[in-house]
Scaffold this motif. Sequence first.
Motif, mmCIF file in Angstrom:
data_model
loop_
_atom_site.group_PDB
_atom_site.id
_atom_site.type_symbol
_atom_site.label_atom_id
_atom_site.label_comp_id
_atom_site.label_asym_id
_atom_site.label_seq_id
_atom_site.Cartn_x
_atom_site.Cartn_y
_atom_site.Cartn_z
ATOM 1 N N VAL A 62 1.019 -1.058 0.087
ATOM 2 C CA VAL A 62 0.250 -0.127 -0.200
ATOM 3 C C VAL A 62 0.742 1.347 0.100
ATOM 4 C CG1 VAL A 62 -2.119 -1.474 1.512
ATOM 5 C CG2 VAL A 62 -0.039 0.317 2.629
ATOM 6 N N GLY A 63 -0.148 2.189 -0.457
ATOM 7 C CA GLY A 63 0.868 3.933 -0.008
ATOM 8 C C GLY A 63 2.262 3.067 -0.647
ATOM 9 N N GLN A 64 2.746 3.050 -1.912
ATOM 10 C CA GLN A 64 3.929 2.807 -3.022
ATOM 11 C C GLN A 64 3.876 4.150 -3.665
ATOM 12 O OE1 GLN A 64 6.268 1.134 -2.568
ATOM 13 N NE2 GLN A 64 4.995 -0.803 -1.391
ATOM 14 N N LYS A 65 5.449 4.348 -3.819
ATOM 15 C CA LYS A 65 5.569 5.653 -4.419
ATOM 16 C C LYS A 65 6.304 5.524 -5.671
ATOM 17 C CE LYS A 65 8.273 9.977 -3.669
ATOM 18 N NZ LYS A 65 8.431 10.688 -2.605
ATOM 19 N N LEU A 66 6.538 5.449 -7.109
ATOM 20 C CA LEU A 66 7.730 5.138 -7.637
ATOM 21 C C LEU A 66 8.844 5.947 -7.241
ATOM 22 C CD1 LEU A 66 7.786 3.572 -10.098
ATOM 23 C CD2 LEU A 66 6.918 6.038 -11.667
ATOM 24 N N LEU A 67 10.166 5.347 -7.432
ATOM 25 C CA LEU A 67 11.378 5.829 -7.197
ATOM 26 C C LEU A 67 11.883 6.113 -8.736
ATOM 27 C CD1 LEU A 67 13.298 4.255 -4.001
ATOM 28 C CD2 LEU A 67 11.599 6.258 -4.510
ATOM 29 N N LEU A 68 11.704 5.018 -9.531
ATOM 30 C CA LEU A 68 13.160 4.556 -10.782
ATOM 31 C C LEU A 68 11.166 3.991 -11.510
ATOM 32 C CD1 LEU A 68 15.367 4.922 -12.638
ATOM 33 C CD2 LEU A 68 16.190 3.623 -11.277
ATOM 34 N N ALA A 69 11.140 4.196 -12.898
ATOM 35 C CA ALA A 69 10.854 3.222 -13.866
ATOM 36 C C ALA A 69 11.605 2.612 -14.340
ATOM 37 C CB ALA A 69 9.195 3.638 -14.249
ATOM 38 N N ILE A 70 12.114 1.663 -15.137
ATOM 39 C CA ILE A 70 12.594 1.159 -16.197
ATOM 40 C C ILE A 70 12.486 0.441 -17.266
ATOM 41 C CG2 ILE A 70 15.341 0.406 -16.592
ATOM 42 C CD1 ILE A 70 15.878 0.434 -13.531
ATOM 43 N N PRO A 71 12.070 0.860 -18.181
ATOM 44 C CA PRO A 71 11.720 0.552 -19.275
ATOM 45 C C PRO A 71 13.050 -0.543 -19.652
ATOM 46 C CG PRO A 71 10.800 2.482 -19.927
ATOM 47 C CD PRO A 71 12.273 1.903 -18.897
ATOM 48 N N GLU A 72 11.734 -1.849 -20.584
ATOM 49 C CA GLU A 72 12.675 -3.616 -20.785
ATOM 50 C C GLU A 72 13.863 -3.655 -19.988
ATOM 51 O OE1 GLU A 72 11.400 -5.340 -23.361
ATOM 52 O OE2 GLU A 72 10.418 -3.725 -23.654
ATOM 53 N N TRP A 73 13.731 -3.740 -18.610
ATOM 54 C CA TRP A 73 14.884 -4.490 -17.236
ATOM 55 C C TRP A 73 15.208 -6.101 -18.212
ATOM 56 C CZ3 TRP A 73 17.637 -2.473 -13.819
ATOM 57 C CH2 TRP A 73 18.447 -3.713 -12.354
ATOM 58 N N GLN A 74 16.428 -6.018 -18.170
ATOM 59 C CA GLN A 74 17.223 -7.461 -18.406
ATOM 60 C C GLN A 74 17.528 -8.137 -17.539
ATOM 61 O OE1 GLN A 74 17.130 -7.984 -21.655
ATOM 62 N NE2 GLN A 74 16.396 -6.631 -22.444
ATOM 63 N N VAL A 75 17.272 -9.384 -17.179
ATOM 64 C CA VAL A 75 17.468 -9.989 -15.988
ATOM 65 C C VAL A 75 18.331 -11.545 -16.127
ATOM 66 C CG1 VAL A 75 17.440 -11.506 -13.731
ATOM 67 C CG2 VAL A 75 15.651 -9.475 -14.537
#
Length: 244
Positions: A62-75
């Motif tokens: 709950v109540g999550q704040k976005l810090l960083l969004a990365i498209p096409e994250w590779q693992v």
Amino acid sequence: MKRIFVPTSTGADWQPLLAKPVTHWKPGASAMTAAAAWEAAGDALPPEIARILDSSREPFLVGQKLLLAIPEWQVALRGGTTNSSTDVLAICRNDFGLCILGVEAKVLEDFGPLVSSKRTDASAGQSERLAYLHSLLRVERFDDAIRYQLLHRTASALLTAREFHAGAAVMLVQAFDTPDAQRADFEAFRVALRAREIAPLTYKVDSFSGPCLYLAWCDGNVDFREVVLPSAPQFTSEKSSSML
């Protein structure tokens, strides 16, 4: 993939990161639709995703704040030769700590090959990867009819959460106009993981802690299927050159 990232200026900045930048970058398809939805949300989670997390009433969600969004994250996953590519990797935080959100965006698409196809004529590397995914996800044997993509996308979220010492990992499907058959595939996978429902379309895998593991299904805003984003400059130039 280097672990050096730059912010986007427009949704077109997502295109060069795609496995097939030209064929996958189409209005109404999942790549462009997801880019439009996340760019519109700006420095926050898309509102439908925030709502589904908040509805869980789970302290880690709950109540999550976005810090960083990365498209096409590779693992990188053990075995095989290719990485698992997450459509959007969101690093979030609330008062309980970090939460890693691995988002799989879908528009009228299925989840790809079945586990059975990965078992048939598998190379040594492929067999090693499948065994690794079973071990990581703590399932003795996934049924042949389970969609393989759901295994490695969940594994990617879990491994990334471990790297960041996050308290929670979420594999979330952001579905824009996705048929009921794909929901059935998701449901079969969550049953195989023994994930219990904690709120509508949100599930917790109780055998995991540090990080906790969750699955979620979120109906995306279909209006973003109508958004037409431009192509990145290098692909616009290539198209123009081919017409000369």
